[in-house]
Write a protein that holds these residues in place. Structure first.
Motif, PDB file in Angstrom:
ATOM      1  N   ILE A  85       0.863  -1.180   0.000  1.00 36.85           N
ATOM      2  CA  ILE A  85       0.000   0.000   0.000  1.00 36.85           C
ATOM      3  C   ILE A  85       0.899   1.229   0.000  1.00 36.85           C
ATOM      4  CG2 ILE A  85      -1.778   1.273   1.248  1.00 36.85           C
ATOM      5  CD1 ILE A  85      -2.661  -1.463   2.402  1.00 36.85           C
ATOM      6  N   ILE A  86       0.675   2.107  -0.979  1.00 35.70           N
ATOM      7  CA  ILE A  86       1.462   3.332  -1.088  1.00 35.70           C
ATOM      8  C   ILE A  86       0.515   4.503  -0.915  1.00 35.70           C
ATOM      9  CG2 ILE A  86       2.908   4.723  -2.615  1.00 35.70           C
ATOM     10  CD1 ILE A  86       3.713   2.118  -4.001  1.00 35.70           C
ATOM     11  N   HIS A  87       0.830   5.359   0.024  1.00 33.31           N
ATOM     12  CA  HIS A  87       0.043   6.569   0.240  1.00 33.31           C
ATOM     13  C   HIS A  87       0.767   7.717  -0.436  1.00 33.31           C
ATOM     14  CE1 HIS A  87      -2.737   4.726   3.044  1.00 33.31           C
ATOM     15  NE2 HIS A  87      -1.703   4.119   3.607  1.00 33.31           N
ATOM     16  N   ASP A  88       0.114   8.313  -1.437  1.00 29.63           N
ATOM     17  CA  ASP A  88       0.700   9.436  -2.152  1.00 29.63           C
ATOM     18  C   ASP A  88       0.185  10.716  -1.513  1.00 29.63           C
ATOM     19  OD1 ASP A  88       2.097  10.894  -3.935  1.00 29.63           O
ATOM     20  OD2 ASP A  88       0.787  10.526  -5.645  1.00 29.63           O
ATOM     21  N   THR A  89       1.090  11.549  -1.090  1.00 28.94           N
ATOM     22  CA  THR A  89       0.702  12.796  -0.434  1.00 28.94           C
ATOM     23  C   THR A  89       0.985  13.966  -1.356  1.00 28.94           C
ATOM     24  OG1 THR A  89       2.867  12.995   0.600  1.00 28.94           O
ATOM     25  CG2 THR A  89       1.157  11.872   1.860  1.00 28.94           C
ATOM     26  N   ILE A  90       0.166  14.990  -1.245  1.00 35.32           N
ATOM     27  CA  ILE A  90       0.342  16.211  -2.009  1.00 35.32           C
ATOM     28  C   ILE A  90       1.039  17.207  -1.091  1.00 35.32           C
ATOM     29  CG2 ILE A  90      -0.856  18.085  -3.187  1.00 35.32           C
ATOM     30  CD1 ILE A  90      -3.096  16.084  -3.773  1.00 35.32           C
ATOM     31  N   PRO A  91       2.107  17.848  -1.578  1.00 36.79           N
ATOM     32  CA  PRO A  91       2.790  18.801  -0.711  1.00 36.79           C
ATOM     33  C   PRO A  91       1.872  19.968  -0.341  1.00 36.79           C
ATOM     34  CG  PRO A  91       3.633  18.936  -2.953  1.00 36.79           C
ATOM     35  CD  PRO A  91       2.725  17.756  -2.889  1.00 36.79           C
ATOM     36  N   GLY A  92       2.089  20.514   0.824  1.00 37.55           N
ATOM     37  CA  GLY A  92       1.235  21.584   1.327  1.00 37.55           C
ATOM     38  C   GLY A  92       1.356  22.867   0.534  1.00 37.55           C
ATOM     39  N   LEU A  93       2.563  23.217   0.112  1.00 37.02           N
ATOM     40  CA  LEU A  93       2.770  24.457  -0.628  1.00 37.02           C
ATOM     41  C   LEU A  93       2.850  24.138  -2.125  1.00 37.02           C
ATOM     42  CD1 LEU A  93       5.445  26.093   1.663  1.00 37.02           C
ATOM     43  CD2 LEU A  93       3.014  26.608   1.564  1.00 37.02           C
ATOM     44  N   ILE A  94       1.892  24.602  -2.872  1.00 36.15           N
ATOM     45  CA  ILE A  94       1.864  24.397  -4.317  1.00 36.15           C
ATOM     46  C   ILE A  94       2.044  25.747  -4.977  1.00 36.15           C
ATOM     47  CG2 ILE A  94       0.468  23.659  -6.270  1.00 36.15           C
ATOM     48  CD1 ILE A  94      -0.938  21.725  -4.392  1.00 36.15           C
TER      49      ILE A  94
END
Length: 146
Positions: A55-64
């Protein structure tokens, strides 16, 4: 003569019937049905255990940085893609990509085969036309006059 087509039709029907009846499943695998499905499954169903799952959890960075994303979107990217480069031919393509689209492509094709050019030179001397005199007699007739 009238019975021949009927013999052919009946024999073809008999062959078709025998082929349907002689169908056997491969040995060792019995046809099964999946719950809620009416299609037979001639292969074993493999269920992965919990130890085999990754299981891989892909996270989105906070600062875009939206400005950087738009800047990259509107960049014009020029490139050269070499498709073939050997002793016979050279094929490449120049291209332009912008806004996630291929805008134009310019192919370059160069034939590298060695060719021999045979050139034959023929010199033909032309004499200038000169005045010449001819003598002769002509006889003719037509249906109207002689």
């Amino acid at each position: 003569m009238k019975i021949t087509p009927w013999i052919i039709i009946i024999s073809l029907g008999l062959i078709l019937f025998l082929q349907i009846q002689c169908h056997h499943c491969p040995q060792g695998i019995a046809p099964r049905t999946i719950k809620g499905d009416s299609i037979a499954v001639p292969y074993p169903v493999v269920i992965a255990g919990k130890d085999n799952l990754v299981i891989i959890h892909d996270t989105i960075p906070g600062l875009i940085d939206s400005a950087k994303i738009f800047q990259d979107y509107y960049y014009k990217i020029f490139g050269n893609l070499v498709l073939a480069n050997d002793s016979n031919i050279y094929v490449s393509m120049d291209y332009l990509v912008t806004q996630n689209r291929l805008v134009w492509v310019k192919p370059k094709i160069q034939n590298k085969r060695k060719t021999v050019i045979i050139q034959n030179t023929s010199i033909i001397s032309l004499d200038k036309p000169s005045n010449k005199y001819y003598a002769g007699i002509g006889i003719g007739r037509s249906p109207v006059s002689f």
